[in-house]
Design an enzyme around this catalytic site. Sequence first.
Site, PDB file in Angstrom:
ATOM      1  N   TYR A 267     -20.150  -8.349 -47.931  1.00 44.31           N
ATOM      2  CA  TYR A 267     -20.393  -7.843 -49.091  1.00 44.31           C
ATOM      3  C   TYR A 267     -19.376  -7.429 -49.881  1.00 44.31           C
ATOM      4  CZ  TYR A 267     -24.953  -7.733 -46.786  1.00 44.31           C
ATOM      5  OH  TYR A 267     -26.039  -8.091 -45.907  1.00 44.31           O
TER       6      TYR A 267
ATOM      7  N   ARG B 180      -0.028  -0.974 -31.753  1.00 47.73           N
ATOM      8  CA  ARG B 180      -1.546  -0.494 -32.365  1.00 47.73           C
ATOM      9  C   ARG B 180      -1.391   0.747 -32.994  1.00 47.73           C
ATOM     10  NH1 ARG B 180      -6.262  -1.368 -28.077  1.00 47.73           N
ATOM     11  NH2 ARG B 180      -7.217  -1.080 -29.698  1.00 47.73           N
TER      12      ARG B 180
ATOM     13  N   HIS C 111      -3.374 -11.353 -35.460  1.00 45.14           N
ATOM     14  CA  HIS C 111      -3.950 -10.001 -34.725  1.00 45.14           C
ATOM     15  C   HIS C 111      -4.919 -10.548 -33.529  1.00 45.14           C
ATOM     16  CE1 HIS C 111      -3.882  -5.607 -34.720  1.00 45.14           C
ATOM     17  NE2 HIS C 111      -5.180  -5.683 -34.539  1.00 45.14           N
TER      18      HIS C 111
END
Length: 837
Positions: A132, A43, A89
């Site tokens: 968006y 990570r 993931h």
Amino acid sequence: MARRSSTPDVPPEDVAERIVDIDVATEMEGSFLEYAYSVIYSRALPDARDGLKPVQRRILFQMSDMGLRPDRPFVKSARVVGEVMGKLHPHGDTAIYDAMVRMAQPFSLRLPLVDGHGNFGSLDDGPAAPRYTEARMAPSALAMTQSLDEDVVDFVPNYDNKLTQPGVLPAAIPNLLVNGASGIAVGMATNMAPHNLVEVVAAARHLVLHPEATLDELLRFVPGPDLPSGGKIVGLEGVRDAYRTGRGAFRTRATARIENVTPRRKGIVVTELPYTVGPEKVIEKIKEGVQSKKLSGIADALDLTDRQHGLRLVIEVKTGFNPEAVLEQLYRYTPLEDSFSINNVALVEGQPRTLGLRELLQVWVDHRISVVRRRSQFRLRKKQERLHLVEGLLIAIVDIDEVIQVIRSSDDADAARTRLRQVFDLSEPQAEYILELRLRRLTKFSRIELEKERDELLEEIAALQAILGDESLLRTTVSDEMAEVAATYGTPRRTILLESAGGVATAAEGAPAPRSGRAAAPALSLEIEDSPCYALLSATGLIARTGSTDVALRPAPGAGRSKHDVLAGAVATSVRGEVGVLTSRGVVRRVSVLDLPGLPPTDGAPNLSGGLPLSELLALDKGERVVSLVSVAPDAPTLALGTAQGVVKRVTSGEAPANRDSWEVIGLKDGDEVVGAAAVTDDDELVFISSDAALLHFAAASVRPQGRPAGGMAGIKLAAGQRVVHFGALPAGSDAADDAEGPVVVTVAGSSTALPGTQTGSAKVTPFSRYPGKGRATGGVRAHRFLKGEDALFLAWAGPAPARATGSAGQPVDLPEPDERRDGSGQPLAAPPLAIG
């Protein structure tokens, strides 16, 4: 701690209860270590080879797999996030989207890897929701993922073992150094500064071809970080510490200049901020400082940033306060000056390590060598397989009638395959390929095509075998590919590197002392004595003034090298006087010497590392660059100008208007620009050097002085497609054959198609006396013989010995020993030169 266990298919009353005793400390230690390793490896820390964390690597790989190339339409960011989360993931969508947003922000990465469409946030605000925004791969991401289908890296299973993903990307770009990284793991963290791609690749290429290169040699190519936000790095000792040990720190400063914001009030205009600092944060800290009385002399602070002009913070200064002193207070108490701590921690072979510059470059170089070797092996194997099939098909076409008879007389496909192998001595793949052959391939033209393909395959196989069989050729191939990447994606340096910040000033006499732990700085006097001095301009764009005229403008022969030791201009003036800045547009802009920072006294040549970037004093138009400093005194000698199209002109300094801040000194034709200027008398020699290595010098007396609007006269006759690369002046008698300590000519040749600032070139230093003079408007004599791959001079200079060269960040570049041959070839340079002086 006790753990209960029972057998479910046996009645409880018939089974004795089993209890397992486990030590709590051992259990917690083992669980914590597993968690820590997962955070470090999966990570938080990047891989030193491709500079990516697992989530970033998975995003780029999935976008490549989805075909989201730069020439394809954008897709919703939510779709990319969903694909990455569902296939690769095993974490939340927020973490994936945050990582993708950062890879699309030009203010976060020096070379963005994702092309974002929509609101991807700013330094002060977060991005819009993924539903968006839209995204696709940036062009640089193609270099990170290229050749993934050619077995260049190992693939590993995904989280549920149903799919595979690359353990590392091919990474043709040194992403870890270029874009930097930040992350917090368990017990360790990483924080790496971005760098310039062209500089990093130049250092890597040097390391490829010289595996034993030292850190000092690499620092000639990578002088310091290059931040996405630009600005200035003040003090480079911490940077060098980080390059040596992997840990260090440096200070970053905003780019600011003082100008008139109203007819009666001066202000500080900030155009670049330190890395990761936003304008809203700066304005907030300014307001807090004014309210707490830490800052004085500030009338207002406005954020006039827009998409057309970029960042623009205007800080108005109250009347009666020194703007330079106010700026120093802003540096002290606001984020206009910030610190950056370097901690180069990355994964090497799965283990976290702290790496210096040489180690970081070595890991990437070794990775690229492995990628190119594996790619060559894969391509060789594919070419050999194809050649095997082509040779079998050529055998079939030669005896096509017999092949058809064998196939028609066979009972089934298996029998036909067996008989073809026996009759024509074919292999299993060749026989299968012939059985699948279409009849249209049996034409005469197809046979010609197959023979041509066979010959091409043989050549390609030989080239690949040569690469795999010769380590030096393999390294040369890797180096050439690195150069191609730098030429394709490289951009000029944005961050200015300064050894020191110069003097510190207070806002006004009598201002309160700072409440921090820093020592109080001496007050900046409002009345400065009008003493003689020099105004100096370095080749890297720094301007300053000396304390007096008693200073050596050039280092003595054999003196040690220093930063910014090449001067682009020097004018004798006074502290309260004015000088002119000549630009390539043929315009002189007036500058007050009082606005220039003063240099500390020195016994040798002045060191301009504490100078001020000229861009903070003058706002130049797009494509306009500074040529030199000129005197605006009425009694100054005439000014000689040379243009790229070979025009020469002399203009008197008395022509300078007394009531204007800028004025033209030559009427330029379309496409022409000024390349050089010098104050001259009739006895001086004017020197032109063109891109095709022609040198012409003639007496300045042959050029009559003209008025400002005049366009000059013919100086040198240029061949088609050529331009002037240097114009200057030398004292009379410089071409005397017996003048052993006379001037020299330096020429640097390279390729005209190379990206500016990327090629080192080959240089030659020759006494000026070896070049005979010719009349004005003639073609001159040859000054340099080009080697293979060279077709033009991209840098030249004529002036007093010893000649010195400098790089883009002011670092010295060694020149070869003088060569008596006028038209000889040059010697390769160790680093790309910016200027010679």
